[in-house]
Design an enzyme around this catalytic site. Structure first.
Site, mmCIF file in Angstrom:
data_model
loop_
_atom_site.group_PDB
_atom_site.id
_atom_site.type_symbol
_atom_site.label_atom_id
_atom_site.label_comp_id
_atom_site.label_asym_id
_atom_site.label_seq_id
_atom_site.Cartn_x
_atom_site.Cartn_y
_atom_site.Cartn_z
ATOM 1 N N GLY A 163 0.910 -1.244 0.247
ATOM 2 C CA GLY A 163 -0.111 -0.172 0.010
ATOM 3 C C GLY A 163 0.900 1.100 0.116
ATOM 4 N N SER A 172 -3.332 -5.249 -5.177
ATOM 5 C CA SER A 172 -2.052 -4.853 -4.883
ATOM 6 C C SER A 172 -1.021 -5.930 -5.395
ATOM 7 C CB SER A 172 -1.706 -4.836 -3.190
ATOM 8 O OG SER A 172 -2.486 -3.460 -2.800
ATOM 9 N N GLN A 228 -2.620 -6.776 11.334
ATOM 10 C CA GLN A 228 -1.062 -7.220 11.482
ATOM 11 C C GLN A 228 -0.983 -8.651 12.511
ATOM 12 O OE1 GLN A 228 1.802 -4.496 12.623
ATOM 13 N NE2 GLN A 228 1.306 -3.197 10.969
ATOM 14 N N GLU A 232 -14.550 29.968 6.503
ATOM 15 C CA GLU A 232 -13.767 30.597 7.760
ATOM 16 C C GLU A 232 -13.270 29.506 8.539
ATOM 17 O OE1 GLU A 232 -13.182 33.688 7.353
ATOM 18 O OE2 GLU A 232 -14.452 34.041 5.824
ATOM 19 N N HIS A 269 5.774 1.260 12.148
ATOM 20 C CA HIS A 269 4.703 1.832 13.645
ATOM 21 C C HIS A 269 4.718 0.704 14.710
ATOM 22 C CE1 HIS A 269 2.066 3.917 16.148
ATOM 23 N NE2 HIS A 269 1.015 3.334 15.708
ATOM 24 N N GLU A 320 -2.222 12.056 16.742
ATOM 25 C CA GLU A 320 -3.441 11.714 15.946
ATOM 26 C C GLU A 320 -4.581 12.379 16.784
ATOM 27 O OE1 GLU A 320 -1.551 7.891 13.381
ATOM 28 O OE2 GLU A 320 -2.725 7.806 15.088
ATOM 29 N N ASP A 330 -2.806 -1.581 10.796
ATOM 30 C CA ASP A 330 -2.556 -1.997 12.439
ATOM 31 C C ASP A 330 -3.400 -3.330 12.596
ATOM 32 O OD1 ASP A 330 -0.505 -0.473 12.971
ATOM 33 O OD2 ASP A 330 -2.011 1.263 13.767
ATOM 34 N N GLU A 331 -4.799 -3.141 12.124
ATOM 35 C CA GLU A 331 -5.881 -4.077 12.865
ATOM 36 C C GLU A 331 -5.844 -5.388 12.051
ATOM 37 O OE1 GLU A 331 -7.849 -1.497 9.538
ATOM 38 O OE2 GLU A 331 -6.434 -1.238 11.004
#
EC number: 1.1.1.86
Length: 334
Positions: A26, A52, A85, A226, A107, A194, A82-83
């Site tokens: 990715g 991929s 792995q 604005e 990470h 984050e 992450d979820e």
């Protein structure tokens, strides 16, 4: 003082003769793999079937299943969301790791919070570029780089640090500079940034500003311009030269308002709430909530996403961006 490692102080020696399996193709995966390949490293890709898989083949890589790639490799870099792995590691990586291999991440979430528990006889390190994959790749091709962090969690061979630095050099990061950290520090600061500022903090600040103006009777379109649309102008100035550059570039009226009204909005209790957010990250409350929700099919996550999608600011934004074709193409299709 923080030590920064550059090209001239880092060699590729620690990865000479070693094969690297990049798991995932990715945003970060394609950048790591292509940069490593261009620098002469031996790289294969490990993927599950999908778009991929074909893309990596088109880019000239030998592509295998995750387990097949792991069996061939000396270094396994896991660049998956992450979820997923943990599941992929347990089923397709862990059974095929050998003594002396290196397991790597960009990470530290799954290692730091023990979702993944590697065997004691493999090295574990991270190399985390401080930018998205497309920027990591583009700057590399242009001859520069995105800075990165590196850290070692487990040094089974006595060479983990050198391997991590050689890997960082391979993706080009030592051109810009690489800073040493730990899995704990990288993970906790990344999540805090984050949640408290970049995503959670800014999004709620913008929403609250929008709601304040609309509830006071102002047109939603003007409120959007604005508090959201013009945010990019300020962030770009901040990105290029810090807060000093913002204050140098804006009007005296805006700068004076910054000083006298900013502290009225971001009051001391906001900082106290930030400390509570950090505490929930440090003690594992956030990670447990995320992991458990993932196990339950992300019910809470998807509901929260749907709630935000329906906010008035999103509808107004979609309509206003129709007036700006230069940014229309960036809209996210639901």
């Amino acid at each position: 003082m923080t030590k920064v490692y550059y090209d001239e102080t880092v060699t590729q020696d620690a990865l000479q003769g070693k094969k690297i399996a990049v798991i995932g193709y990715g945003s970060q995966g394609h950048a790591h793999a292509q940069n490593l390949k261009d620098n002469g490293y031996d790289v294969v890709i490990g993927l599950r079937p999908g778009r991929s898989f074909n893309k990596a083949k088109e880019d000239g890589f030998d592509v295998y299943t995750v387990s097949e790639a792991t069996q061939q490799a000396d270094v396994v870099m896991v660049l998956l969301p992450d979820e997923i792995q943990g599941e992929v590691y347990n089923k397709e990586i862990k059974p095929y790791l050998e003594k002396g291999n290196a397991l790597a991440f960009a990470h530290g979430f799954n290692i730091h919070f023990s979702v993944i528990e590697p065997p004691s006889d493999v090295d574990v390190f991270l190399v985390a570029p401080k930018g998205p994959g497309h920027l990591v790749r583009r700057t590399f091709v242009e001859g520069s780089a995105v800075p990165a962090l590196f850290g070692v969690q487990q040094d089974a061979t006595g060479q983990a640090r050198n391997i991590a630095l050689s890997y960082a050099k391979g993706i080009g990061a030592t051109r810009a500079g690489v800073i040493e950290t730990t899995f704990k520090e990288e993970t906790e600061t990344d999540l805090f940034g984050e949640q408290a500022v970049l995503c959670g903090g800014v999004s709620k600040l913008i929403q609250s500003g929008f709601e304040t103006l609309v509830e006071a009777g102002y047109q939603p379109e003007l409120a959007y311009f604005e508090v959201l649309h013009e945010m990019k102008l300020i962030v770009d100035l901040m990105y290029e030269g810090g807060m000093e550059n913002v204050r140098y570039s804006i009007s005296n009226t805006a700068e004076f308002g910054d000083y006298v009204s900013g502290p009225r909005v971001i009051t001391p209790n906001v900082k106290e709430n930030m400390k509570k957010v950090l505490e929930d990250i440090q003690n594992g409350n956030f990670s447990r909530r995320f992991v458990e929700d993932n196990k339950n099919g992300f019910k809470e996550f998807y509901q929260l996403r749907e709630d935000q999608h329906g906010h008035q600011i999103e509808q107004v934004g979609r309509e206003l961006r129709e007036m700006m074709p230069f940014i229309k193409s960036k809209s996210i299709e639901k």
